[in-house]
Design a protein around this motif. Structure first.
Motif, PDB file in Angstrom:
ATOM      1  N   ALA A 260      -7.177   2.791  -7.939  1.00  0.00           N
ATOM      2  CA  ALA A 260      -6.908   1.744  -7.573  1.00  0.00           C
ATOM      3  C   ALA A 260      -6.649   2.589  -5.466  1.00  0.00           C
ATOM      4  O   ALA A 260      -6.081   1.625  -5.105  1.00  0.00           O
ATOM      5  CB  ALA A 260      -5.085   1.347  -7.548  1.00  0.00           C
TER       6      ALA A 260
ATOM      7  N   ARG B 109       1.035  -0.963  -0.221  1.00  0.00           N
ATOM      8  CA  ARG B 109       0.021   0.192  -0.094  1.00  0.00           C
ATOM      9  C   ARG B 109       0.721   1.233   0.414  1.00  0.00           C
ATOM     10  O   ARG B 109       1.706   1.491   0.686  1.00  0.00           O
ATOM     11  CB  ARG B 109      -1.020  -0.161   0.966  1.00  0.00           C
ATOM     12  CG  ARG B 109      -1.608   0.969   0.923  1.00  0.00           C
ATOM     13  CD  ARG B 109      -2.897   1.520   1.776  1.00  0.00           C
ATOM     14  NE  ARG B 109      -3.603   0.070   2.218  1.00  0.00           N
ATOM     15  CZ  ARG B 109      -4.568  -0.190   2.999  1.00  0.00           C
ATOM     16  NH1 ARG B 109      -5.279   0.026   3.760  1.00  0.00           N
ATOM     17  NH2 ARG B 109      -5.457  -1.496   2.474  1.00  0.00           N
TER      18      ARG B 109
ATOM     19  N   HIS C 160      -7.991   2.845  -2.583  1.00  0.00           N
ATOM     20  CA  HIS C 160      -8.867   2.672  -1.062  1.00  0.00           C
ATOM     21  C   HIS C 160      -9.869   3.873  -1.009  1.00  0.00           C
ATOM     22  O   HIS C 160      -9.579   5.244  -0.650  1.00  0.00           O
ATOM     23  CB  HIS C 160      -7.985   2.534  -0.309  1.00  0.00           C
ATOM     24  CG  HIS C 160      -8.606   1.835   1.298  1.00  0.00           C
ATOM     25  ND1 HIS C 160      -8.979   2.724   2.435  1.00  0.00           N
ATOM     26  CD2 HIS C 160      -7.980   0.522   1.736  1.00  0.00           C
ATOM     27  CE1 HIS C 160      -9.433   1.477   3.723  1.00  0.00           C
ATOM     28  NE2 HIS C 160      -9.080   0.003   2.838  1.00  0.00           N
TER      29      HIS C 160
ATOM     30  N   ASN D 153      -2.134  -0.399  -4.599  1.00  0.00           N
ATOM     31  CA  ASN D 153      -2.983   0.062  -4.016  1.00  0.00           C
ATOM     32  C   ASN D 153      -2.683   0.940  -3.384  1.00  0.00           C
ATOM     33  O   ASN D 153      -1.946   1.396  -2.338  1.00  0.00           O
ATOM     34  CB  ASN D 153      -3.574  -1.014  -3.063  1.00  0.00           C
ATOM     35  CG  ASN D 153      -4.643  -0.864  -1.879  1.00  0.00           C
ATOM     36  OD1 ASN D 153      -4.142  -0.191  -0.901  1.00  0.00           O
ATOM     37  ND2 ASN D 153      -6.483  -0.856  -2.767  1.00  0.00           N
ATOM     38  N   TYR D 154      -3.362   2.492  -2.901  1.00  0.00           N
ATOM     39  CA  TYR D 154      -3.175   3.773  -2.841  1.00  0.00           C
ATOM     40  C   TYR D 154      -4.018   4.233  -1.500  1.00  0.00           C
ATOM     41  O   TYR D 154      -5.227   4.020  -2.062  1.00  0.00           O
ATOM     42  CB  TYR D 154      -2.511   4.456  -3.186  1.00  0.00           C
ATOM     43  CG  TYR D 154      -3.308   5.027  -4.272  1.00  0.00           C
ATOM     44  CD1 TYR D 154      -3.636   6.343  -3.977  1.00  0.00           C
ATOM     45  CD2 TYR D 154      -3.447   4.629  -5.343  1.00  0.00           C
ATOM     46  CE1 TYR D 154      -4.948   6.635  -5.110  1.00  0.00           C
ATOM     47  CE2 TYR D 154      -4.201   5.487  -6.659  1.00  0.00           C
ATOM     48  CZ  TYR D 154      -5.072   6.368  -6.267  1.00  0.00           C
ATOM     49  OH  TYR D 154      -6.008   6.661  -7.394  1.00  0.00           O
ATOM     50  N   GLN D 155      -3.484   4.585  -0.139  1.00  0.00           N
ATOM     51  CA  GLN D 155      -5.090   5.262   0.450  1.00  0.00           C
ATOM     52  C   GLN D 155      -4.623   6.505   1.077  1.00  0.00           C
ATOM     53  O   GLN D 155      -3.136   7.019   1.330  1.00  0.00           O
ATOM     54  CB  GLN D 155      -5.149   4.334   1.670  1.00  0.00           C
ATOM     55  CG  GLN D 155      -5.892   5.058   2.686  1.00  0.00           C
ATOM     56  CD  GLN D 155      -6.686   4.484   3.643  1.00  0.00           C
ATOM     57  OE1 GLN D 155      -5.710   2.902   4.193  1.00  0.00           O
ATOM     58  NE2 GLN D 155      -7.347   4.362   4.972  1.00  0.00           N
TER      59      GLN D 155
ATOM     60  N   ASP E  63      -3.154   3.998 -10.373  1.00  0.00           N
ATOM     61  CA  ASP E  63      -3.799   3.616 -11.013  1.00  0.00           C
ATOM     62  C   ASP E  63      -3.486   2.307 -12.390  1.00  0.00           C
ATOM     63  O   ASP E  63      -3.680   1.452 -12.593  1.00  0.00           O
ATOM     64  CB  ASP E  63      -5.119   4.589 -11.387  1.00  0.00           C
ATOM     65  CG  ASP E  63      -5.283   5.284 -10.298  1.00  0.00           C
ATOM     66  OD1 ASP E  63      -5.804   4.315  -9.408  1.00  0.00           O
ATOM     67  OD2 ASP E  63      -6.606   6.294 -10.692  1.00  0.00           O
TER      68      ASP E  63
END
Length: 233
Positions: free
Chosen positions: A198, A138, A200, A166-168, A161
């Motif tokens: 992608a 992440r 979160h 995955n990123y937040q 993306d």
């Protein structure tokens, strides 16, 4: 009565939330050690640890957040001067014999008080790392709560993306704006993430200065960590 919650359901949810926060506290109270600074991709060590990267504009508070999460004041170097972090700084979290997470503090995107050629080199390094690091689980994209998403953030989001990383989004310096302004920024940020595959869905707000949001972020990152020695969570 129809629609009433089952007896004890709220208590069970509260207990689960409390246990999750405690798991985060325990994880981030463990030893956290500087592993190395990496100036180019050839210096990245092979690793099978789950890896979490702290990414964002220069001076957004990446190093301060790493320090706040680990409960240390000087683990990651902080400065009021944008561009202080000039390498990918790697830290292991957990017992030396069996760490549970790798943390990566990245050089900032965008403005920095350094020669343009050096800033461009940092940006290429960060982009290559984000697109091609197999253990990366992440990316925490840090955004200043006073300003919200900027063009450079949207560029990074589009790149993540495309790379299916995955990123937040984590809002930093959440103690700076007032409560209504913070709520508005958080809502606008969540709306801006809707088109990013992608991303979160949860946007977290944190303050390294007051500790707001830090326990909740620890808990979220504990879900990504390797199992504790002995098989515990």
């Amino acid at each position: 009565m129809a629609g009433d919650a089952e007896p004890g359901s709220d208590d069970a949810a509260d207990s689960a939330a409390t246990a999750r926060l405690e798991a985060g506290r325990v994880l981030f109270a463990q030893p956290c050690a500087f592993l190395r600074g990496v100036a180019d991709l050839s210096g990245l060590p092979p690793s099978d640890l789950p890896e979490i990267a702290f990414c964002g504009r220069s001076n957004v508070g990446k190093s301060s957040l790493v320090n706040a999460l680990t409960g240390r004041n000087t683990l990651a170097r902080t400065s009021n001067t944008p561009g202080r972090t000039q390498e990918i700084n790697l830290f292991t979290l957990g017992p030396e014999a069996q760490p549970r997470l790798m943390l990566a503090d990245l050089p900032g995107h965008g403005f920095a008080r350094a020669p343009k050629a050096k800033v461009d080199a940092w940006t290429r390094l960060v982009n290559a790392y984000l697109k091609g690091r197999p253990p990366l689980r992440r990316v925490l994209l840090l955004v200043d709560a006073r300003h919200g998403l900027k063009g450079i953030d949207r560029t990074v989001m589009s790149m993540l993306d495309a790379a299916a990383v995955n990123y937040q989004v984590v809002l930093t310096k959440a103690d700076k704006p007032g409560m209504k302004a913070l709520a508005d920024i958080q809502a606008a940020t969540m709306a801006g993430l809707a088109r990013h595959v992608a991303a979160h869905p949860e946007v977290m707000a944190t303050s390294a200065r007051t500790g707001a949001g830090i326990p909740e972020l620890r808990a979220a990152l504990t879900d990504i960590a390797a199992p504790a020695p002995g098989g515990g969570g």
